[in-house]
Design a protein around this motif. Structure first.
Motif, PDB file in Angstrom:
ATOM      1  N   HIS A   1      -9.683  -5.819   2.557  1.00 20.77           N
ATOM      2  CA  HIS A   1      -9.629  -5.649   0.990  1.00 20.77           C
ATOM      3  C   HIS A   1      -8.001  -5.677   0.891  1.00 20.77           C
ATOM      4  N   LYS A   2      -7.455  -6.839   1.107  1.00 17.71           N
ATOM      5  CA  LYS A   2      -6.092  -7.086   1.136  1.00 17.71           C
ATOM      6  C   LYS A   2      -5.647  -6.642  -0.337  1.00 17.71           C
TER       7      LYS A   2
ATOM      8  N   CYS B   1       1.183   8.800   7.535  1.00 19.29           N
ATOM      9  CA  CYS B   1       0.180   9.975   7.177  1.00 19.29           C
ATOM     10  C   CYS B   1      -0.551  10.481   8.231  1.00 19.29           C
TER      11      CYS B   1
ATOM     12  N   THR C   1       0.331   6.737   1.507  1.00 19.06           N
ATOM     13  CA  THR C   1       0.016   5.897   2.444  1.00 19.06           C
ATOM     14  C   THR C   1       0.960   4.622   2.476  1.00 19.06           C
TER      15      THR C   1
ATOM     16  N   ILE D   1       4.588  -2.705  10.234  1.00 20.93           N
ATOM     17  CA  ILE D   1       4.034  -4.032   9.841  1.00 20.93           C
ATOM     18  C   ILE D   1       3.738  -4.242   8.607  1.00 20.93           C
TER      19      ILE D   1
ATOM     20  N   GLY E   1      -0.056   1.924   2.854  1.00 20.05           N
ATOM     21  CA  GLY E   1      -1.092   0.983   2.228  1.00 20.05           C
ATOM     22  C   GLY E   1      -1.818   0.102   3.365  1.00 20.05           C
TER      23      GLY E   1
ATOM     24  N   SER F   1      -8.512  -0.943   8.099  1.00 24.71           N
ATOM     25  CA  SER F   1      -9.370  -2.222   7.732  1.00 24.71           C
ATOM     26  C   SER F   1      -8.992  -2.833   6.641  1.00 24.71           C
ATOM     27  N   GLN F   2      -8.482  -1.651   5.578  1.00 21.21           N
ATOM     28  CA  GLN F   2      -8.100  -2.216   4.386  1.00 21.21           C
ATOM     29  C   GLN F   2      -7.247  -3.625   4.150  1.00 21.21           C
TER      30      GLN F   2
ATOM     31  N   LEU G   1      -6.428  -4.563  -2.355  1.00 25.81           N
ATOM     32  CA  LEU G   1      -6.412  -3.168  -2.696  1.00 25.81           C
ATOM     33  C   LEU G   1      -5.199  -2.582  -1.347  1.00 25.81           C
ATOM     34  N   SER G   2      -5.296  -2.886  -0.435  1.00 27.94           N
ATOM     35  CA  SER G   2      -4.148  -2.592   0.407  1.00 27.94           C
ATOM     36  C   SER G   2      -2.856  -2.931  -0.219  1.00 27.94           C
TER      37      SER G   2
ATOM     38  N   GLY H   1      -4.330   1.019   5.420  1.00 31.53           N
ATOM     39  CA  GLY H   1      -5.400   1.376   5.366  1.00 31.53           C
ATOM     40  C   GLY H   1      -6.461   1.016   6.886  1.00 31.53           C
TER      41      GLY H   1
ATOM     42  N   ASP I   1      -1.822  -3.221  -3.262  1.00 33.75           N
ATOM     43  CA  ASP I   1      -1.605  -2.553  -4.451  1.00 33.75           C
ATOM     44  C   ASP I   1      -0.901  -1.247  -4.331  1.00 33.75           C
ATOM     45  N   ALA I   2      -1.673  -0.528  -3.078  1.00 30.71           N
ATOM     46  CA  ALA I   2      -0.991   0.747  -2.716  1.00 30.71           C
ATOM     47  C   ALA I   2       0.245   0.561  -2.235  1.00 30.71           C
TER      48      ALA I   2
ATOM     49  N   ASP J   1       2.952   0.152  -4.825  1.00 26.42           N
ATOM     50  CA  ASP J   1       3.100   1.439  -5.618  1.00 26.42           C
ATOM     51  C   ASP J   1       4.465   2.027  -5.089  1.00 26.42           C
TER      52      ASP J   1
END
Lengths: 776, 198, 351
Positions: free
Chosen positions: C220-221, C168, C209, C252, C211, C215-216, C223-224, C213, C226-227, C230
């Motif tokens: 926020h594993k 990104c 992305t 990574i 995923g 810090s995500q 959330l990360s 993110g 999930d992206a 996709d």
């Protein structure tokens, strides 16, 4: 001051007290030096005319000064009253709007300062006329003919209007048939009837009228490749490609098509179907005959052998046709934004992502599916249709257009309505940012809603595929909800952008383009069809995105502009540039510097087009060889006017000269009309362009006693930026002459902002006081 | 809430526009709430974060957005930034909002897990994944990774690469600079509160 | 098209490359040597602050001061052209250059810090480094050297289903400077094409992305992941076998976390991850362990080698011809890079 052998007459108007209540006319008469001095209550009356004419003829006057009102009110009147004297040998001293009306308050019987100013203004006029030369206005007659470039609805409408007015018109179309986008649009919307109508049925009568009008010559397969402008006419070079099929012989039987085995995507169906290399653009095309697309033809000769009429011949070449016309209307139209530039919407990846234009073809009875509404992937009627607005419009990211394409909301609503009426079970969602349906179109919008069309307010991010069908990812901004809308068909409302032809023609004719590459109108408010090239007009989507109705409006407006020129020619002020060919070495600097694009080199000479030259004098300043002058001795006139203003200046008296162009002069009149006031020290000189006031004039004025110079310029003038920039240079020059550069003031002027101008006069006057105090 | 930004005014918007983390200037004010940002936002697709809505809060002068938990779900993927039709950047606006929250001292708990980035930079002149995440990473990724991490220098030698960290002089240099920038204080301030809470 | 340098390059070390995938650096230098790029790696370089910056620990001022030091270093070394191995290094340094050039006040403050520290040589003057002319990603350089790449390949990857992921911060953060597509990024595809290989091209969520993110991934594993899921789902739909990217952070996410993803979402993925430099190095015959560093990967790269074939001379000749033609086409004035990549059939006539 006045040459000995010139007899000057001064006529002073009392204007029924408007002037004489404030000004001591008797003292004025005593103070000026002229061969004849007369006064009258109303000089503009028939009696006034008699007084002036008797003196002009009886005393054999060579020059006349009328001290009365503004040139704005009575210039033409007095130019007629001084006959048989040449009108340019008369000057008006504005002692009403710019004197008695602005300096009226006084305790004495008369305003003595204002009386002094009247004397000064009359002296200025005497100075000016002493240097003026007899000149005649130029009338340019243009040929009674026009070229219309582009054969779409705008071009056809313009040509038809011209033809009906008896103007010989060439309608030049690049493609093999006239008709343009409207021919393939299918249905068009009617806001008043709240219904859709057949586009081709509306177009056909126009097309027929064009074809049958004896004043119109339709040139298809043709494009303008060169254009030169000369004194009110255009010399065009038109390149016509051969059709390879003789229109006179061709019976349109279509036998040739059957034997051709080349398949080429059919433009008229947006490439949704194929056509042959020999083809007819569409059923109602004109000329109604076949044509060979030579770029895609392998010249096998099958069609030629098949043709019973022997209409086909491959031995044809491009033809160059020269045309001379009086005016030109550019109606080169638009194209649609390439949906692949927004790849996230998947136009090239998914068969069922299409444009509104393609949907129009699919819905058209003469289209690829014969009007059957269906998905291109499987031929089924879509259950769910999602339309995406603003694809390429209202988009500041690379390749996008910042503007709104104006018609897409209506186009989407129209196509949605057509679908909904025929296929009520199909769900339609329009994803929008703003629905823009101004005026009567709002009713059509409500009609669409009543038909059950759904609207989602959100600009979709992308189109993907999920479980075999399309999904449109969008935030429903009203519900604050991210959604994936199911769709069998996605329709993109792509932006309108200038066609390649529009870009090409702008360069060929040297007309300016807007930042978005549309052809730029001279003034978007009050000159909406005029370009910056005299005699060239614009119509339709070549100028900006618009619908059919607006295109026709603009087309007929531009036709009437052409008619104006044809009927009356153009009367031009004679103060235009003139080149001494003995001195000119054709360096071309003047061409570069001319903001009005009126100079060109023709036949090894600089040619100045009188229609567009404004007499601004920019070229004079640029010409090292001093080969250019402006008719009418303007340089000298400015000097002698300055001398007139500064004549008999008493010690301690303050005289400021304000140079104003037409707009500034009118604004100054408005100060008087509204009875505002400013100091008597302000003396206004009207000039064609403040650009004509050279540094030498300013230095001369300051050296010979002027306390200050005020220059006012309308910011809309083409030269404004340059003049503003020049001021710095002039200030430096003033400084080099050991004078305070602050004695020169520069200001923007606007007609309605007269009170601001009055205030600026007052401020400048007191600033000059400070400078004078400092100088002591 | 913060008195720096008058509620209902454009104070907050102007602050963001002028912040050096925000590069889009007045385009922030041109937002028409079209929602294209949210339509393509991974945070919005998988959580309650909504970049369009966040911009609306900013433009309405509703400072409560600074305290919102949702804004911490932005991926900093710049998708919104690259497609915004008016050239705004919700992603950058988000970053400024967080800096405001940090300056106000209400974001420390969001930052603490990542202080290791700062320490690593101050001590070794380089970032690196903070050690506090190692345990969970080892579980998620596996023992092979852990093994590799412990033999990083060997692998680097095998690949013909030099030492991981910058030379000592450079570490010294950057450390001096970071202290002068006030970066060390920034890190310590966040850490102190943590110690105090303990 | 922007001018891409091949000389006086400072190959900018990335913290995540150094620590997690050092083979990316050795592969980059391997390929640079092959295609004739003049570069240098400096131990005076720190890192860009990116990970800390995008975890909000670093403020923009500190990041800018750190960046200015690197700009000074590049001039000291007479290597004013940066080549980044990481998308975040690329975006961070571009931003720093823009800020230092455009914001006089900030530039003065940065220079004050250097003054206070006594580091006169680090002081920055306006336009010492410009974002567009001096700061590049390694992919840009590969892209500009596609003809040379074609001339150096030895192995044939055309039997693999290869997809690409564009970082990104490479393609979106400074989108005016991105070559070969922002909305449909395909510069990696183009470089892979230069090896005579067609990629799967667009897939759903291609521009999304990875995923991580920043810090995500750590706080926020779900959330990360999930992206990331996709993307993996979509890649799986395309039967992807190799995923190629240009950023170690994405690396990574797709490689280290692939076993976790498989467990968590219950689908076997088996997608081999390669940085574009590693891919090119393998295609050019580099040693998998001593150059490419595949021993550092979590998803085993070894299965790839079983199916790798040597490229025939005939095929190679054809590829060189076609790549050369396509490069000339891309360099033509009216070519629009946002549109889909121009398809060139690399093997036409070869078989």
């Amino acid at each position: 001051m006045v040459s000995d052998n010139l007899k000057v007459g001064v006529f002073i108007c009392k204007c029924g007290g408007n002037i004489s209540d404030v000004i001591d006319i008797e003292r004025v008469k005593e103070s000026i030096d002229a061969d004849v001095i007369e006064e009258y209550t109303n000089l503009c009356s028939i009696n006034g005319r008699k007084i002036i004419r008797d003196k002009v003829i009886g005393d054999e006057l060579d020059r006349v000064v009328i001290a009365a009102c503004s040139t704005q009110s009575h210039l033409k009147t007095f130019q007629a009253y001084v006959q048989p004297l040449n009108p340019y040998l008369m000057d008006m001293a504005n002692i009403r709007e710019q004197c008695s009306w602005v300096h009226s308050t006084t305790d004495d019987d008369f305003n003595q300062k204002a009386t002094d100013k009247v004397i000064t203004l009359i002296n200025a006029s005497i100075g000016k006329v002493s240097k003026s030369e007899p000149v005649d206005p130029i009338v340019v007659q243009t040929p009674n003919s026009a070229a219309v470039v582009g054969g779409g609805i705008s071009g056809m409408s313009a040509a038809l209007s011209l033809g009906k007015q008896g103007i010989k018109t060439y309608l030049i179309e690049e493609s093999p048939s006239i008709g343009g986008h409207m021919a393939k649009i299918g249905k068009v919307f009617s806001p008043v009837k709240i219904a859709e109508e057949c586009g081709l049925c509306l177009l056909n009568p126009v097309l027929n009228d064009v074809v049958w009008n004896e004043n119109i010559e339709v040139m298809t397969n043709s494009k303008v490749v060169k254009a030169n402008r000369r004194a009110g006419s255009f010399n065009l070079l038109v390149e016509t490609k051969p059709r390879y099929v003789d229109s006179e012989k061709c019976l349109s039987c279509g036998d040739c098509v059957d034997v051709c085995d080349k398949l080429i995507p059919n433009d008229w169906n947006d490439g949704l179907t194929n056509r042959k290399a020999i083809y007819k653009p569409f059923a109602q095309c004109y000329p109604d005959s076949y044509v060979i697309d030579i770029d895609n033809c392998d010249k096998c000769g099958d069609c030629k052998r098949e043709c019973k009429m022997d209409a086909i011949s491959f031995r044809r070449e491009n033809e160059m046709i020269p045309l001379e016309v009086g005016s030109v209307i550019l109606a080169t139209g638009h194209k649609l934004f390439d949906p692949d530039l927004r790849p996230e919407y998947g136009y090239s990846r998914f068969k069922d992502v299409i444009t509104q234009s393609e949907l129009g073809r699919i819905l058209g009875v003469n289209g690829p599916t014969k009007g059957k509404f269906q998905c291109l992937s499987n031929g089924e009627v879509p259950k769910n249709v999602v339309m995406i607005q603003c694809v390429g419009s209202r988009d500041d990211t690379p390749n996008g257009h910042k503007y709104c394409s104006k018609v897409c909301c209506m186009v989407a609503l129209k196509n949605a309505n057509i679908i909904k009426h025929k296929y009520p079970d199909t769900n339609i969602i329009i994803c929008y940012t703003d629905i823009r349906t101004p005026g009567m179109f709002e009713k059509y919008y409500k009609h669409a809603q009543a038909s059950g069309i759904r609207l989602v307010r959100g600009r979709p991010g992308e189109v993907g595929k999920k479980d075999g069908h399309l999904v449109v990812r969008v935030e429903d901004t009203v519900k604050r909800e991210f959604k994936e809308l199911d769709a069998d068909m996605v329709v993109l409302s792509t932006a309108i952008e200038p066609s390649e032809g529009t870009n090409e023609i702008a360069k060929i004719f040297d007309v300016s383009q807007s930042e978005d590459n549309f052809i730029k109108e001279a003034n978007p408010k009050i000159k909406p069809v005029t370009t910056d090239i005299q005699g060239a007009f614009v119509a339709g989507t070549a100028q900006d995105p618009k619908d059919i109705t607006d295109s026709i409006l603009q087309a007929t407006a531009s036709a009437s502009k052409v008619s104006e020129i044809v009927s009356n020619g153009i009367e031009i002020e004679p103060f235009i540039a003139d080149v001494d060919y003995e001195i000119c070495d054709l360096c071309g600097e003047c061409i570069e510097v001319c903001k009005y694009k009126s100079m060109s080199i023709e036949k090894d000479r600089i040619f100045i087009d009188p229609m567009s030259c404004s007499g601004c004098g920019n070229c004079i300043a640029k010409c090292d060889k001093n080969a250019i002058s402006i008719n009418g001795n303007i340089d000298e006139m400015i000097f002698s006017t300055i001398d007139g203003i500064l004549k008999d200046k008493k010690p301690g008296e303050k005289r400021i000269i304000a140079f104003l162009d037409d707009i500034g002069y009118t604004a100054a009149d408005n100060i008087g009309i509204n009875r505002l006031s400013y100091p008597e020290s302000i003396h206004i000189i009207k000039v064609i362009s403040v650009n004509r006031v050279m540094p030498k004039h300013i230095i001369h004025a300051l050296k010979t006693g002027a306390d200050g110079i005020f220059i006012g310029e309308y910011p809309g003038d083409l030269l404004y930026d340059e003049i503003e920039h020049n001021m710095k240079k002039i200030r430096r020059e003033i400084e080099m002459n050991n004078m305070n550069p602050e004695r020169l003031a520069f200001s923007k002027v606007y007609i309605p902002y007269f009170s601001g101008l009055a205030r600026k006069f007052i401020e400048f006057d007191s600033k000059i006081d400070e400078i004078n105090d400092l100088a002591k | 809430m913060d008195e720096k930004f008058e509620h209902g005014s454009l104070d907050l918007a102007h602050f963001i526009m002028n912040d050096i983390k925000f590069a889009q200037g007045e385009n922030l004010l041109k937002c028409v709430q079209c929602g294209m940002c949210t339509s393509a936002c991974p945070g919005a697709q998988h959580s309650d974060y909504n970049p369009r809505d966040m911009i609306e809060y900013i433009l309405e002068g509703d400072n409560s957005i600074i305290e919102s938990e949702d804004i911490w779900n932005c991926f900093y993927c710049y998708t919104c930034h690259s497609i915004c039709p008016v050239g705004n950047s919700p992603c950058q606006a988000n970053q400024v909002l967080k800096q405001i929250a940090i300056d106000e001292g209400i974001a420390d708990e969001h930052l603490r897990p990542f202080l290791g980035f700062g320490d690593s930079f101050l001590n070794h002149g380089m970032g690196g994944i903070p050690q506090n995440f190692f345990k969970e990473m080892r579980e998620d990724i596996g023992e092979d990774w852990w093994e590799f991490k412990n033999h990083l220098d060997d692998v680097r030698t095998q690949l013909g690469l030099g030492p991981v960290y910058p030379d000592d002089d450079s570490i010294e240099e950057i450390s001096t600079i970071l202290v002068k920038c006030g970066f060390k204080d920034r890190v310590e301030k966040i850490r102190e509160i943590k110690d105090y809470e303990k | 098209m922007k001018q891409i340098p091949d000389k006086n390059i400072l190959l900018f070390k990335s913290c995540l490359v150094s620590i997690e995938y050092p083979g990316v650096e050795s592969s980059t230098t391997f390929v640079f040597d092959k295609i004739g790029v003049d570069y240098f790696v400096s131990r005076e370089q720190t890192c860009c602050t990116g990970l800390g910056h995008y975890s909000d620990v670093f403020d923009q001022f500190t990041t800018t001061v750190n960046g200015a030091r690197h700009f000074a270093l590049s001039h000291k070394l007479n290597r004013p052209n940066f080549a980044m191995m990481c998308a975040t290094c690329y975006a961070i340094n571009k931003r720093v250059a823009n800020l230092l050039n455009e914001n006089d006040e900030l530039r003065d403050s940065v220079n004050d810090v250097f003054d206070d520290c006594g580091f006169e040589w680090m002081k920055y003057e306006k336009d010492d480094i410009t974002s567009r002319e001096n700061i590049f990603h390694v992919i840009d350089i590969f892209y500009s050297k596609r003809k040379e790449i074609a001339e150096n390949i030895k192995y044939d990857f055309s039997d693999f289903k290869i997809a690409t992921h564009h970082g990104c911060h490479y393609c979106k953060a400074h989108y005016h400077d991105t070559i070969e597509g922002v909305r449909n990024p395909h510069i990696i595809d183009d470089v892979v094409n230069a090896c005579g290989v067609e990629t799967v091209g667009w897939y759903d969520f291609k521009r999304a992305t990875c995923g991580n993110g920043f810090s995500q991934r750590f706080v926020h594993k779900d959330l990360s992941m999930d992206a990331t899921n996709d993307k993996f789902k979509s890649l799986k739909d395309k039967n992807t076998e190799i995923l190629i990217h240009l950023c170690p952070n994405c690396h990574i996410q797709f490689d280290r976390y692939q076993p976790y993803m498989e467990k968590h979402y219950g689908e076997k993925l088996d997608i081999i991850n390669l940085n574009i430099a590693q891919f090119l190095a393998i295609a050019m015959g580099a040693d998998p362990y001593n150059v490419v560093g595949i021993q550092t990967h979590t998803v085993p790269v070894e299965p790839l080698f079983d199916r790798l074939k040597l490229l025939s001379d005939e095929d190679k000749k054809m590829i060189i011809e076609n790549v050369s033609r396509k490069v000339d086409l891309d360099n033509s004035a009216d070519f629009n890079m946002e549109a889909d990549t121009i398809k060139v059939d690399f093997k036409k006539g070869a078989k």
